[in-house]
Design a protein around this motif. Structure first.
Motif, PDB file in Angstrom:
ATOM      1  N   SER A  10     106.124 -29.882 -26.309  1.00  0.00           N
ATOM      2  CA  SER A  10     105.427 -31.165 -26.586  1.00  0.00           C
ATOM      3  C   SER A  10     103.905 -31.149 -25.781  1.00  0.00           C
ATOM      4  O   SER A  10     104.548 -30.584 -24.339  1.00  0.00           O
ATOM      5  N   GLY A  11     103.451 -32.056 -25.842  1.00  0.00           N
ATOM      6  CA  GLY A  11     102.127 -31.822 -26.114  1.00  0.00           C
ATOM      7  C   GLY A  11     101.609 -33.189 -24.660  1.00  0.00           C
ATOM      8  O   GLY A  11     101.239 -32.708 -23.544  1.00  0.00           O
ATOM      9  N   PHE A  12     102.214 -34.387 -25.099  1.00  0.00           N
ATOM     10  CA  PHE A  12     102.220 -35.141 -24.005  1.00  0.00           C
ATOM     11  C   PHE A  12     103.273 -36.310 -23.021  1.00  0.00           C
ATOM     12  O   PHE A  12     103.883 -36.752 -22.497  1.00  0.00           O
ATOM     13  N   GLY A  13     104.640 -35.317 -23.175  1.00  0.00           N
ATOM     14  CA  GLY A  13     105.749 -35.584 -22.886  1.00  0.00           C
ATOM     15  C   GLY A  13     106.923 -36.049 -23.697  1.00  0.00           C
ATOM     16  O   GLY A  13     108.041 -36.415 -23.953  1.00  0.00           O
ATOM     17  N   HIS A  14     106.792 -36.979 -24.967  1.00  0.00           N
ATOM     18  CA  HIS A  14     106.927 -37.405 -25.774  1.00  0.00           C
ATOM     19  C   HIS A  14     108.276 -36.612 -26.165  1.00  0.00           C
ATOM     20  O   HIS A  14     109.369 -37.492 -26.592  1.00  0.00           O
ATOM     21  N   THR A  99     110.690 -34.248 -34.844  1.00  0.00           N
ATOM     22  CA  THR A  99     109.369 -33.929 -34.878  1.00  0.00           C
ATOM     23  C   THR A  99     108.466 -35.901 -34.117  1.00  0.00           C
ATOM     24  O   THR A  99     110.136 -36.601 -34.550  1.00  0.00           O
ATOM     25  N   ASN A 100     108.130 -35.795 -34.068  1.00  0.00           N
ATOM     26  CA  ASN A 100     107.284 -36.798 -32.968  1.00  0.00           C
ATOM     27  C   ASN A 100     106.575 -36.957 -33.343  1.00  0.00           C
ATOM     28  O   ASN A 100     105.253 -36.088 -33.369  1.00  0.00           O
ATOM     29  N   SER A 101     105.076 -38.478 -33.883  1.00  0.00           N
ATOM     30  CA  SER A 101     104.148 -38.888 -34.058  1.00  0.00           C
ATOM     31  C   SER A 101     103.855 -40.259 -33.526  1.00  0.00           C
ATOM     32  O   SER A 101     104.857 -40.988 -33.030  1.00  0.00           O
ATOM     33  N   ALA A 102     102.527 -40.425 -33.544  1.00  0.00           N
ATOM     34  CA  ALA A 102     101.819 -41.687 -32.917  1.00  0.00           C
ATOM     35  C   ALA A 102     102.561 -42.921 -34.001  1.00  0.00           C
ATOM     36  O   ALA A 102     102.801 -43.710 -33.741  1.00  0.00           O
ATOM     37  N   SER A 103     101.828 -42.288 -35.369  1.00  0.00           N
ATOM     38  CA  SER A 103     101.521 -43.128 -36.933  1.00  0.00           C
ATOM     39  C   SER A 103     103.284 -43.140 -37.697  1.00  0.00           C
ATOM     40  O   SER A 103     104.885 -42.429 -37.081  1.00  0.00           O
ATOM     41  N   GLN A 104     103.574 -44.606 -37.478  1.00  0.00           N
ATOM     42  CA  GLN A 104     105.105 -44.146 -38.956  1.00  0.00           C
ATOM     43  C   GLN A 104     105.494 -43.429 -39.143  1.00  0.00           C
ATOM     44  O   GLN A 104     106.443 -42.749 -39.321  1.00  0.00           O
ATOM     45  N   SER A 105     104.087 -42.561 -40.466  1.00  0.00           N
ATOM     46  CA  SER A 105     104.213 -41.545 -41.516  1.00  0.00           C
ATOM     47  C   SER A 105     104.099 -40.453 -40.202  1.00  0.00           C
ATOM     48  O   SER A 105     104.951 -39.619 -39.636  1.00  0.00           O
ATOM     49  N   GLY A 106     103.000 -40.300 -40.013  1.00  0.00           N
ATOM     50  CA  GLY A 106     102.154 -39.015 -39.342  1.00  0.00           C
ATOM     51  C   GLY A 106     102.431 -38.022 -40.383  1.00  0.00           C
ATOM     52  O   GLY A 106     102.158 -37.131 -40.149  1.00  0.00           O
ATOM     53  N   ASP A 107     102.452 -38.193 -41.212  1.00  0.00           N
ATOM     54  CA  ASP A 107     102.922 -36.694 -42.389  1.00  0.00           C
ATOM     55  C   ASP A 107     104.273 -35.286 -41.778  1.00  0.00           C
ATOM     56  O   ASP A 107     104.160 -34.743 -42.017  1.00  0.00           O
ATOM     57  N   THR A 156     111.025 -39.134 -35.209  1.00  0.00           N
ATOM     58  CA  THR A 156     110.554 -40.437 -33.870  1.00  0.00           C
ATOM     59  C   THR A 156     109.171 -40.732 -34.104  1.00  0.00           C
ATOM     60  O   THR A 156     108.113 -40.018 -34.635  1.00  0.00           O
ATOM     61  N   GLN A 157     108.849 -41.911 -33.615  1.00  0.00           N
ATOM     62  CA  GLN A 157     107.095 -42.424 -33.973  1.00  0.00           C
ATOM     63  C   GLN A 157     106.926 -42.837 -32.201  1.00  0.00           C
ATOM     64  O   GLN A 157     108.085 -43.782 -31.427  1.00  0.00           O
ATOM     65  N   SER A 158     106.342 -42.539 -31.311  1.00  0.00           N
ATOM     66  CA  SER A 158     106.119 -43.075 -29.914  1.00  0.00           C
ATOM     67  C   SER A 158     104.023 -43.509 -29.694  1.00  0.00           C
ATOM     68  O   SER A 158     103.782 -42.755 -31.155  1.00  0.00           O
ATOM     69  N   ASN A 159     104.191 -44.560 -29.652  1.00  0.00           N
ATOM     70  CA  ASN A 159     103.054 -45.141 -30.160  1.00  0.00           C
ATOM     71  C   ASN A 159     102.094 -44.739 -28.725  1.00  0.00           C
ATOM     72  O   ASN A 159     102.063 -44.096 -27.473  1.00  0.00           O
ATOM     73  N   ALA A 160     100.810 -44.489 -29.671  1.00  0.00           N
ATOM     74  CA  ALA A 160      99.437 -43.178 -28.746  1.00  0.00           C
ATOM     75  C   ALA A 160      98.909 -44.066 -27.948  1.00  0.00           C
ATOM     76  O   ALA A 160      98.950 -42.992 -26.538  1.00  0.00           O
ATOM     77  N   ASP A 161      99.254 -45.152 -27.876  1.00  0.00           N
ATOM     78  CA  ASP A 161      98.858 -45.778 -25.909  1.00  0.00           C
ATOM     79  C   ASP A 161     100.058 -46.224 -25.102  1.00  0.00           C
ATOM     80  O   ASP A 161      99.924 -46.849 -23.764  1.00  0.00           O
ATOM     81  N   PRO A 168     109.410 -43.119 -26.830  1.00  0.00           N
ATOM     82  CA  PRO A 168     109.448 -43.261 -27.743  1.00  0.00           C
ATOM     83  C   PRO A 168     110.787 -44.670 -27.745  1.00  0.00           C
ATOM     84  O   PRO A 168     111.338 -44.355 -26.904  1.00  0.00           O
ATOM     85  N   PRO A 169     111.047 -45.705 -28.457  1.00  0.00           N
ATOM     86  CA  PRO A 169     110.954 -46.661 -27.764  1.00  0.00           C
ATOM     87  C   PRO A 169     113.605 -46.517 -27.838  1.00  0.00           C
ATOM     88  O   PRO A 169     113.745 -45.356 -28.837  1.00  0.00           O
ATOM     89  N   ARG A 170     113.800 -47.473 -27.785  1.00  0.00           N
ATOM     90  CA  ARG A 170     115.054 -46.955 -27.661  1.00  0.00           C
ATOM     91  C   ARG A 170     116.268 -46.565 -28.642  1.00  0.00           C
ATOM     92  O   ARG A 170     116.612 -46.021 -28.589  1.00  0.00           O
ATOM     93  N   SER A 171     115.715 -47.191 -29.903  1.00  0.00           N
ATOM     94  CA  SER A 171     116.626 -46.890 -31.150  1.00  0.00           C
ATOM     95  C   SER A 171     116.674 -45.151 -31.723  1.00  0.00           C
ATOM     96  O   SER A 171     117.270 -44.680 -32.132  1.00  0.00           O
TER      97      SER A 171
END
Length: 200
Positions: A10-14, A99-107, A156-161, A168-171
């Motif tokens: 995990s790079g930033f905790g998400h 895997t997790n990224s900031a974008s919905q897809s993010g590849d 999963t997806q986590s907003n960059a800001d 990531p959100p509850r869902s």
């Protein structure tokens, strides 16, 4: 009984939050034991908790998607597993990935494909995500489980800001728990069947 190991970076905790929720879901399966292991601890083939992976019935791999693939720290662990690969040490263990990224897809699919090929090279049995997709109709919402519609593994997806205390959100966190539960259940059935085959 199923022994589950979760190797993650995990790079930033998400992604760590996702790993914790996968572990929570896996640990809710009766008889399952779960061990979270940071990929940083396995950067060398000669040091780190490799023995715990050898004892596991299932190994779940998790990392953020950076620039279209798993993070460099996770890839370093993957490369360091070459001694295990040569000895066929993980052959017939259950494998899964998230895997997790900031974008919905993010590849993110490319990272799950990377994990599944890695597992195949080790002779592991890949288990995907069995949930139907959410958030794909006029009646759906971002509160749905599997809102990103992943099947090969967990996305999963986590907003960059926002920090990992919010996203990531509850869902996504709940989806991670359901995913962990599935993998633990699959591992338990697989381990039970293997024990029966050995006894026969």
């Amino acid at each position: 009984m199923a022994r589950i190991a979760i190797v993650y970076h995990s790079g930033f905790g998400h992604t760590a939050v996702v790993a914790e929720h996968v572990a929570k879901g896996a640990g809710a399966v009766p008889g399952a034991t779960v061990k979270l292991i940071k990929a940083d601890e396995l950067s060398s083939p000669d040091t780190g908790p490799w023995a715990e992976l050898a004892q596991a019935d299932a190994i779940i791999f998790g990392a953020p998607t950076y620039m279209g693939s798993a993070s460099a720290v996770m890839k370093q662990f993957m490369d360091a597993s070459s001694k295990v690969w040569y000895a066929r040490g993980w052959k017939d263990k259950v494998a899964a990935g998230f895997t997790n990224s900031a974008s919905q897809s993010g590849d993110k699919l490319s990272t799950l494909e990377q994990f599944s090929v890695f597992a195949a090279q080790h002779g592991m049995i890949w288990a995907g995500n069995s949930m139907l997709p959410g958030n794909n109709s006029s009646a759906g919402s971002v509160e749905d489980d599997n809102r990103l519609g992943a099947f090969l593994g967990l996305m999963t997806q986590s907003n960059a800001d926002q920090g990992p205390d919010v996203t990531p959100p509850r869902s996504d966190r709940h989806t991670a728990e359901l995913f962990g539960q599935r993998i633990a259940e699959v591992a338990a059935r697989w381990a039970s069947g293997a024990a029966q085959r050995q006894a026969a």
